[in-house]
Scaffold this motif. Sequence first.
Motif, short mmCIF file in Angstrom:
data_model
loop_
_atom_site.label_atom_id
_atom_site.label_comp_id
_atom_site.label_asym_id
_atom_site.label_seq_id
_atom_site.Cartn_x
_atom_site.Cartn_y
_atom_site.Cartn_z
N ASN A 146 0.94 -1.07 0.24
CA ASN A 146 -0.04 0.00 -0.04
C ASN A 146 0.78 1.32 0.07
OD1 ASN A 146 -2.31 -1.76 0.09
ND2 ASN A 146 -2.87 -0.97 1.96
N ARG A 150 1.39 4.61 -2.81
CA ARG A 150 1.47 6.05 -2.67
C ARG A 150 2.86 6.59 -2.81
NH1 ARG A 150 -2.08 9.98 -2.54
NH2 ARG A 150 -3.46 8.95 -1.13
N GLU A 212 -13.91 -2.86 -3.07
CA GLU A 212 -12.53 -2.50 -3.76
C GLU A 212 -12.57 -1.28 -4.44
OE1 GLU A 212 -10.41 -6.80 -3.92
OE2 GLU A 212 -12.04 -6.51 -5.20
N ASP A 214 -14.57 1.17 -4.27
CA ASP A 214 -14.58 2.53 -3.35
C ASP A 214 -13.15 2.74 -2.90
OD1 ASP A 214 -17.31 3.07 -3.69
OD2 ASP A 214 -17.83 1.81 -1.84
N ALA A 215 -12.36 1.71 -2.42
CA ALA A 215 -11.07 1.71 -2.08
C ALA A 215 -10.26 2.55 -2.82
CB ALA A 215 -10.40 0.61 -1.37
N SER A 218 -11.30 6.15 -3.59
CA SER A 218 -10.95 7.26 -2.37
C SER A 218 -9.59 7.20 -2.06
CB SER A 218 -12.05 6.65 -1.33
OG SER A 218 -11.65 5.53 -0.77
N ASN A 220 -7.90 5.03 -0.51
CA ASN A 220 -7.77 4.38 0.76
C ASN A 220 -6.47 3.60 1.31
OD1 ASN A 220 -8.40 3.50 3.51
ND2 ASN A 220 -10.37 2.64 2.86
N GLN A 221 -5.77 4.24 1.79
CA GLN A 221 -4.40 3.51 2.27
C GLN A 221 -4.68 2.47 3.43
OE1 GLN A 221 -0.89 4.27 1.03
NE2 GLN A 221 -2.27 4.23 -0.52
N ASN A 222 -5.89 2.75 4.14
CA ASN A 222 -6.06 1.70 5.18
C ASN A 222 -6.85 0.39 4.68
OD1 ASN A 222 -5.00 3.37 7.06
ND2 ASN A 222 -6.72 4.80 7.17
N PHE A 223 -6.97 0.45 3.56
CA PHE A 223 -7.61 -1.01 2.85
C PHE A 223 -6.77 -1.88 2.84
CE2 PHE A 223 -9.69 -3.20 -0.44
CZ PHE A 223 -10.97 -3.63 -0.03
N LEU A 226 -5.73 -3.20 -0.93
CA LEU A 226 -5.60 -2.20 -2.01
C LEU A 226 -4.84 -2.80 -3.08
CD1 LEU A 226 -6.47 0.64 -2.70
CD2 LEU A 226 -4.62 1.53 -1.73
#
Length: 259
Positions: A146, A150, A212, A214-215, A218, A220-223, A226
Motif C-alpha cells: 500500500n 502511494r 474494492e 470504493d477503496a 478514494s 484508501n491507504q487503510n484498505f 488495496l
Amino acid sequence: MSRWRGLGVAAVALLSFVAVKAVPWALGFAGGKYLYQTVAGSSGPKALTTADVNAEIQKQDFQIFKAIAQEFPDDYDAMVSKITAVARSGNAQDVRNASRQAVADLRRRYASLLPSAPDSNASEALSAQLDMLNHVMARETPATCNNYLRNGPDAIGSPSHDFMVDLDRIGATLFHAFGAAKDSGLPAAAPVDQDWQLVADAFTRNGGTPAEMDAIASANQNFAGLCPAFAKLYTAALSLNGEPGRHIKTALLYELARN
C-alpha cells in the motif's frame, strides 16, 4: 461505474502510477555507484565530455534512456548535455537530481500526446505496471505494498535487481508510448460513460467488489486489499479491446504523466 469518474480517475492515477515518477532515481547506478562516481570520479569532473556521460549511460543499459534516445533523440542529447554540465561542477547528488528532473520535464512535456497512443503501446505500458505490482505483492507485506502505491520505490527498503528491471521497464514503455502517440495519427478521445462501464464490468468479472472499487476511488491507504484491487483494475483495463480499451488505458497513463 461512477466511482471511477471525476476525482476518482485522478485517485486511480495518483496511486497506480506513482512508481514511474521515480524511475530516473535509478540513473547513475553501476555496480552500486553513481554516474558521478564512475565517470566524473575517474576522469576528473572538469574534463568530462558529453561522450563520456553518454557512454556511461549506455554501459548501464537502462531501457528508459534507450527509449528516450530512440523516440526523442534531440531531447536525449539535451539531457546528456545538462547532466554533463552538472557533473563538471556539482556532486553525486546534483547529478542524480539533474537526471531525475530532466526525465520528469520530458514526461510532463509529452503527456498531452498520450490520448493518441495506439492501444498496443498503452497496453504494454499498463502491463509493465501490473508486472511491477505483482512483483511487490509477492515479496512485501500488504502494508508495504500500500505504501508503494502511494510513495513508489521509496517504500521498498532494499530494491532487488528484479525490482530495478521492472521499474526501468515502466519508464521505457511510457516513453515508447509517447513516441508512438506522436506519430500515430489517431484521434485523442477521453473515455465516456460507456467505456467506464465496460471496465467496471470487467473488474467485477475478475472478482472485484464494490468495496474494492470504493477503496481505489478514494485512495484508501487503510484498505488491506488495496494492491490486489489495483491488480484487478489493471487486468480489467487490459482485457478491453478496441477504442474503449484504448480510451481507458491512455486516460490512466495521461493522469500519471501530466502530474
